[in-house]
Design a protein around this motif. Structure first.
Motif, PDB file in Angstrom:
ATOM      1  N   CYS A   1      10.902  -6.602  -2.517  1.00 42.50           N
ATOM      2  CA  CYS A   1      11.147  -5.419  -3.325  1.00 42.50           C
ATOM      3  C   CYS A   1      10.467  -4.204  -2.709  1.00 42.50           C
ATOM      4  CB  CYS A   1      10.672  -5.616  -4.761  1.00 42.50           C
ATOM      5  SG  CYS A   1       8.885  -5.649  -4.973  1.00 42.50           S
ATOM      6  N   GLY A   2      10.855  -3.032  -3.167  1.00 41.26           N
ATOM      7  CA  GLY A   2      10.236  -1.806  -2.695  1.00 41.26           C
ATOM      8  C   GLY A   2      10.543  -0.653  -3.617  1.00 41.26           C
ATOM      9  N   ILE A   3       9.716   0.399  -3.505  1.00 41.31           N
ATOM     10  CA  ILE A   3       9.895   1.611  -4.306  1.00 41.31           C
ATOM     11  C   ILE A   3       9.976   2.796  -3.349  1.00 41.31           C
ATOM     12  CG2 ILE A   3       8.919   3.094  -6.103  1.00 41.31           C
ATOM     13  CD1 ILE A   3       7.293   0.633  -7.066  1.00 41.31           C
TER      14      ILE A   3
ATOM     15  N   ILE B   1       3.988  -0.917  -4.705  1.00 39.19           N
ATOM     16  CA  ILE B   1       3.293   0.169  -5.397  1.00 39.19           C
ATOM     17  C   ILE B   1       3.879   1.482  -4.899  1.00 39.19           C
ATOM     18  CG2 ILE B   1       1.390   0.128  -3.725  1.00 39.19           C
ATOM     19  CD1 ILE B   1      -0.460   0.915  -6.135  1.00 39.19           C
ATOM     20  N   GLY B   2       4.342   2.297  -5.835  1.00 44.70           N
ATOM     21  CA  GLY B   2       4.972   3.564  -5.495  1.00 44.70           C
ATOM     22  C   GLY B   2       3.965   4.683  -5.322  1.00 44.70           C
TER      23      GLY B   2
ATOM     24  N   ILE C   1       0.852  -1.185   0.000  1.00 44.51           N
ATOM     25  CA  ILE C   1       0.000   0.000   0.000  1.00 44.51           C
ATOM     26  C   ILE C   1       0.889   1.236   0.000  1.00 44.51           C
ATOM     27  CG2 ILE C   1      -0.221   0.089   2.519  1.00 44.51           C
ATOM     28  CD1 ILE C   1      -3.266   0.793   1.983  1.00 44.51           C
ATOM     29  N   ASN C   2       0.422   2.321  -0.629  1.00 49.21           N
ATOM     30  CA  ASN C   2       1.210   3.557  -0.627  1.00 49.21           C
ATOM     31  C   ASN C   2       0.506   4.624   0.214  1.00 49.21           C
ATOM     32  OD1 ASN C   2      -0.765   4.787  -2.274  1.00 49.21           O
ATOM     33  ND2 ASN C   2       0.435   4.546  -4.139  1.00 49.21           N
ATOM     34  N   ASP C   3       1.131   5.788   0.358  1.00 49.21           N
ATOM     35  CA  ASP C   3       0.595   6.855   1.196  1.00 49.21           C
ATOM     36  C   ASP C   3      -0.659   7.505   0.621  1.00 49.21           C
ATOM     37  OD1 ASP C   3       2.441   6.528   3.192  1.00 49.21           O
ATOM     38  OD2 ASP C   3       3.705   8.209   2.586  1.00 49.21           O
ATOM     39  N   ASN C   4      -0.954   7.269  -0.651  1.00 46.89           N
ATOM     40  CA  ASN C   4      -2.183   7.794  -1.250  1.00 46.89           C
ATOM     41  C   ASN C   4      -3.383   6.905  -0.953  1.00 46.89           C
ATOM     42  OD1 ASN C   4      -0.607   9.796  -2.440  1.00 46.89           O
ATOM     43  ND2 ASN C   4      -0.283   8.579  -4.287  1.00 46.89           N
TER      44      ASN C   4
END
Length: 181
Positions: A160-162, A114-115, A71-74
């Motif tokens: 992995c990560g973005i 997810i970036g 999950i991303n900050d959006n």
């Protein structure tokens, strides 16, 4: 601080005081988080929940067992699920909880990310007679074709990560791979 276990998720504030408890019914919940949101699921089952720091904002189910999530900050998130059609399916959702894309993979997915600008990164492997083949694919959410693809042999991808600037990484058993946008 968020703690998952014993069929509940507990949220604590910066002073260590319990703020909220959610009875989710997960036997062994797995948590994935950003700075603002948390997604919880029970590995191998089809249900999940999304939380902000103040409330549960969504819950849902999938057709296949959930193996991984990000999950991303959006509030955009993805779920990696087992699939009857292929080995795995990665389903992405926007912050309004609408499904935005489905990515089908016939390889074993070890991680996905997810970036902040909805870049999607899917890391998978395939076993061959000579060892492992690692594949890293990048997508712009909603697009069926990858924007970039990297393949290498002899390493096994784990996580992995973005980062916020668009750079990304893959942690493998014996090295770390770094990618720029």
């Amino acid at each position: 601080l968020v703690v998952g276990g014993n069929r509940s998720i507990r949220m604590y504030n910066s002073k260590g005081q319990l703020n909220r408890t959610y009875e989710v019914g997960y036997v062994d919940p797995v948590l994935a988080s950003s700075e603002k949101y948390i997604i919880a699921y029970d590995m191998g089952t089809t249900s999940y929940s999304v939380y902000s720091s103040i409330a549960k904002v969504n819950d849902g189910t999938t057709d296949g067992g959930i193996e991984n999530a990000a999950i991303n900050d959006n509030g955009d998130y993805l779920l990696v699920c087992r699939s009857d059609e292929t080995k795995y399916i990665v389903m992405t959702y926007d912050s309004a909880f609408r499904n935005t894309a489905k990515y089908y993979k016939n390889k074993y997915i070890t991680s996905a990310a997810i970036g902040k600008d909805s870049q999607i990164m899917i890391v998978s492997f395939d076993s061959t007679a000579g060892g492992y083949t690692c594949e890293v694919e990048f997508f712009k959410d909603g697009s069926d074709t990858s924007t970039n693809k990297y393949t290498t042999s002899g390493i096994f991808p784990i996580k992995c990560g973005i980062w916020d600037n668009g750079d990304s990484y893959v942690i493998c058993t014996d090295k770390i791979l770094f990618f720029d946008p």
